[in-house]
Design a protein around this motif. Structure first.
Motif, PDB file in Angstrom:
ATOM      1  N   SER A   1     -83.939 -36.557  10.051  1.00 46.64           N
ATOM      2  CA  SER A   1     -83.937 -35.646  11.175  1.00 46.64           C
ATOM      3  C   SER A   1     -85.112 -35.927  11.973  1.00 46.64           C
ATOM      4  O   SER A   1     -85.067 -35.071  12.982  1.00 46.64           O
ATOM      5  CB  SER A   1     -83.823 -34.198  10.416  1.00 46.64           C
ATOM      6  N   GLY A   2     -86.073 -36.614  11.611  1.00 42.88           N
ATOM      7  CA  GLY A   2     -87.179 -36.644  12.386  1.00 42.88           C
ATOM      8  C   GLY A   2     -88.455 -36.253  11.643  1.00 42.88           C
ATOM      9  O   GLY A   2     -89.522 -36.220  12.209  1.00 42.88           O
ATOM     10  N   ALA A   3     -88.327 -35.127  10.704  1.00 42.06           N
ATOM     11  CA  ALA A   3     -89.361 -34.422   9.960  1.00 42.06           C
ATOM     12  C   ALA A   3     -90.096 -35.315   9.136  1.00 42.06           C
ATOM     13  O   ALA A   3     -89.572 -36.268   8.619  1.00 42.06           O
ATOM     14  CB  ALA A   3     -88.826 -33.483   9.207  1.00 42.06           C
ATOM     15  N   GLU A   4     -91.409 -35.395   9.190  1.00 42.61           N
ATOM     16  CA  GLU A   4     -92.390 -36.070   8.424  1.00 42.61           C
ATOM     17  C   GLU A   4     -93.200 -35.595   7.324  1.00 42.61           C
ATOM     18  O   GLU A   4     -93.825 -34.421   7.586  1.00 42.61           O
ATOM     19  CB  GLU A   4     -93.280 -36.784   9.396  1.00 42.61           C
ATOM     20  N   ALA A   5     -92.829 -36.135   6.155  1.00 37.87           N
ATOM     21  CA  ALA A   5     -93.590 -35.179   4.938  1.00 37.87           C
ATOM     22  C   ALA A   5     -94.751 -36.159   4.451  1.00 37.87           C
ATOM     23  O   ALA A   5     -94.605 -37.563   4.085  1.00 37.87           O
ATOM     24  CB  ALA A   5     -92.716 -34.935   3.856  1.00 37.87           C
TER      25      ALA A   5
ATOM     26  N   VAL B   1     -97.830 -31.053  -0.357  1.00 38.24           N
ATOM     27  CA  VAL B   1     -96.866 -31.772   0.901  1.00 38.24           C
ATOM     28  C   VAL B   1     -97.073 -31.214   2.018  1.00 38.24           C
ATOM     29  O   VAL B   1     -97.174 -29.886   2.143  1.00 38.24           O
ATOM     30  CB  VAL B   1     -95.202 -31.586   0.667  1.00 38.24           C
ATOM     31  N   SER B   2     -97.456 -31.980   3.029  1.00 42.22           N
ATOM     32  CA  SER B   2     -97.389 -31.290   4.421  1.00 42.22           C
ATOM     33  C   SER B   2     -96.483 -31.839   5.393  1.00 42.22           C
ATOM     34  O   SER B   2     -96.159 -33.082   5.418  1.00 42.22           O
ATOM     35  CB  SER B   2     -98.875 -31.542   5.046  1.00 42.22           C
ATOM     36  N   VAL B   3     -95.945 -30.915   6.110  1.00 37.47           N
ATOM     37  CA  VAL B   3     -94.651 -31.319   6.918  1.00 37.47           C
ATOM     38  C   VAL B   3     -95.094 -31.078   8.620  1.00 37.47           C
ATOM     39  O   VAL B   3     -95.573 -29.976   8.826  1.00 37.47           O
ATOM     40  CB  VAL B   3     -93.473 -30.444   6.682  1.00 37.47           C
TER      41      VAL B   3
END
Length: 608
Positions: free
Chosen positions: A203-207, A230-232
């Motif tokens: 989806s393009g989200a980065e963790a 976790v940072s998103v």
């Protein structure tokens, strides 16, 4: 806008159900006010975005797991806080969009008068370059040169994310270690003892996972953290991305946030920018209480599902944050920071090498985050047999990524690109490009896959390509660009197709290809010399993987070196194009044609 938008007509337009009388009503409304045409196009853009998301099974996952929001009424409730009303309205819009876009799409021309979009597309056909043996023609005649993506493990709807970074990682189970570039299916687990791992969702989200950490990739729009931190970062196309913790969940509203879970299962939500919706859940995933809004520089703690979350101090130091590659002062002064930079790869700044021998193999080429480029879409190659090499003194003594012309290539994570594009590439052909017997052109950059999509209709967004002519016009080392835009009357249609004269091997150049749908013009420049201009008449915007060093799905590999590649989601003005070209010229010691001649011609091209 004085007149209300006739949404019923908009919806009938999308479904192909407008009667002749309704066509007249819609056209009359569009012409009535200067802002009406823009309102209609904005609405269509929203529908297209929603359709792409639904087709990728992203929004269905959010909606299916979120019945209270999906069923919320549009009617505002004066007793509800404004943010709740807004969330309900947004969710209802998404739900309404899914109703319309889940109907069968009309692929034939609608009955009655032609739609404005159809008229534009039909008019474009008369001005396009029509050839018999370009993309699909080459596929039919040369099936031995076709290949489904040999991306390790293949790519399909079951791919939820990719592992795009590792930093000093120690795995809880060494046997379960995952390498950079590997695809992660739904249910994939990442369990770190220490270090930082970066996961880029489809989806393009980065963790960013910071060990010790136990994390599950649920799907392209959902991750679960059992414990750890976790940072998103979620771009707008990942709107609604969710992180589930043992006793809480977080729904992104276009933001950067962190979730920390201790060994007891208590959760903290820290918002760095933007805002999120959050609420309590129990061990079985049942939702408790109302959604609460958490805005930038605020944090809450969830201790007991039966209790309301408590506000706590924000602590960004708990989380791993993105590391940006250093951008030289000369680059900062020359590369526009507000021109919708989408991808920036530089061989001297962001190449990652495979740990196993030989060390020169490139496993990842990281996107340089600068200006408005805030999400990293790295170019990856986990397959050792297909990894290009790093040549440290390739282009006038500067580093470059070297492609062997037979097997090596890189693929980005899904990257959103728009109808207006400007591409810069510093490259040179290798001796392999001049080998005897070549009949098909190689490609340096292709916007299609894997998995590739077959562009069967000229009404669909086309595929931008930089490379040699594929077939009919093939000449070795003749470099340029085009938009492949589908098939019409049994023929392949390519437009904005332009090439320079053959360059020969070992000749460094700066290619600039500019596609401006808004002004219906495209341009090709080599070393600041304007080679040609052509009409730009068809959409090019698409979210897809970009293939570097190869055709999207055929075995047309590039033999040569790439030192730098920049993609802008805009058609740059002449001054900005000249500025970027001058920066690349100085960095790679490439002589340019007099800038005045090229700038004058390009300025005229833009104005026309």
């Amino acid at each position: 806008m004085a007149m209300s938008a006739p949404l019923d007509l908009f919806n009938q337009y999308v479904d192909g159900e407008l009667s002749p009388a309704d066509w007249e009503l819609l056209e009359a409304w569009i012409s009535a006010e200067p802002g009406n045409a823009k309102a209609f196009l904005d609405w269509m853009a929203l529908q297209a975005w929603t359709h792409d998301a639904l087709r990728g099974h992203l929004l269905q996952q959010v909606l299916s797991e979120e019945p209270p929001l999906a069923c919320a009424a549009l009617k505002p409730d004066a007793k509800r806080p404004a943010w709740k009303t807004w969330a309900a309205v947004a969710a209802s819009i998404i739900a309404a969009a899914s109703y319309y876009w889940m109907q069968p799409l009309q692929t034939n021309e609608p009955a009655g008068p032609a739609a404005p979009v159809a008229i534009a597309a039909a008019g474009a056909a008369a001005n396009a370059d029509v050839v018999d043996t370009a993309d699909a023609g080459a596929r039919n005649a040369n099936e031995q040169e076709m290949t489904e993506p040999n991306w390790p493990g293949g790519l399909s709807d079951s791919i939820a994310a990719s592992l795009t970074g590792l930093r000093h990682c120690v795995w809880q189970d060494p046997a379960a270690a995952i390498g950079i570039g590997r695809q992660l299916h739904a249910g994939s687990r990442i369990a770190l003892e220490s270090g930082v791992a970066r996961v880029t969702f489809e989806s393009g989200a980065e963790a960013l996972l910071k060990g010790p950490c136990d994390f599950i990739v649920d799907n392209a729009m959902h991750g679960t953290i059992r414990y750890g931190r976790v940072s998103v970062t979620a771009p707008k196309r990942a709107y609604g991305f969710r992180i589930r913790a043992p006793n809480a969940e977080v729904i992104d509203l276009g933001t950067e946030f962190g979730v920390a879970v201790d060994q007891g299962g208590h959760s903290e939500v820290h918002v760095f920018s933007g805002e999120v919706l959050s609420r309590s859940v129990d061990r079985e995933g049942q939702q408790h209480g109302e959604l609460i809004r958490v805005t930038a520089n605020n944090a809450v703690k969830f201790a007991d599902p039966a209790q309301s979350p408590s506000k706590i101090a924000t602590n960004t130091s708990l989380f791993a944050r993105k590391r940006m590659a250093a951008v030289a002062a000369s680059a900062r002064e020359s590369v526009p920071s507000d021109a919708q930079l989408a991808l920036w790869l530089a061989a001297d700044a962001s190449v990652k090498m495979a740990k196993d021998k030989p060390r020169k193999r490139v496993v990842a080429w990281s996107d340089i985050l600068y200006g408005d480029n805030i999400s990293a879409e790295d170019a990856l190659q986990p397959d050792s047999a297909a990894q290009p090499a790093l040549a440290r003194k390739a282009i006038n003594g500067r580093p470059a990524v070297r492609f062997n012309g037979s097997s090596s290539y890189l693929v980005t994570t899904p990257l959103e690109t728009t109808d207006n594009q400007t591409i810069f590439i510093v490259c040179q052909f290798g001796k392999g490009a001049e080998r005897p017997g070549r009949k098909r052109g190689s490609q340096i950059l292709n916007y299609n896959g894997p998995p590739h999509r077959l562009v069967s209709s000229t009404y669909e967004p086309g595929v931008l390509q930089i490379g040699e002519p594929l077939a009919k016009k093939f000449e070795a080392t003749r470099l340029g660009g085009k938009l492949f835009s589908g098939r019409l009357n049994g023929r392949d249609v390519s437009e904005s197709e332009m090439y320079c004269e053959p360059l020969g091997a070992g000749v460094p150049i700066i290619l600039a290809y500019r596609y401006d749908l808004e002004h219906h013009t495209s341009s090709l420049l080599i070393n600041n010399e304007l080679i040609d201009t052509k009409p730009a008449l068809r959409p090019a915007g698409v979210t897809s993987r970009k293939v570097i060093g190869k055709h999207g799905f055929m075995k047309f590999h590039f033999a040569g070196d790439i030192g730098e590649l920049l993609i802008f989601n805009s058609a740059l003005e002449a001054d900005d194009m000249n500025s970027v070209t001058q920066y690349l010229s100085k960095k790679y010691d490439i002589s340019l044609k007099p800038p005045s001649a090229a700038s004058t011609a390009l300025s005229t091209d833009v104005e026309n």
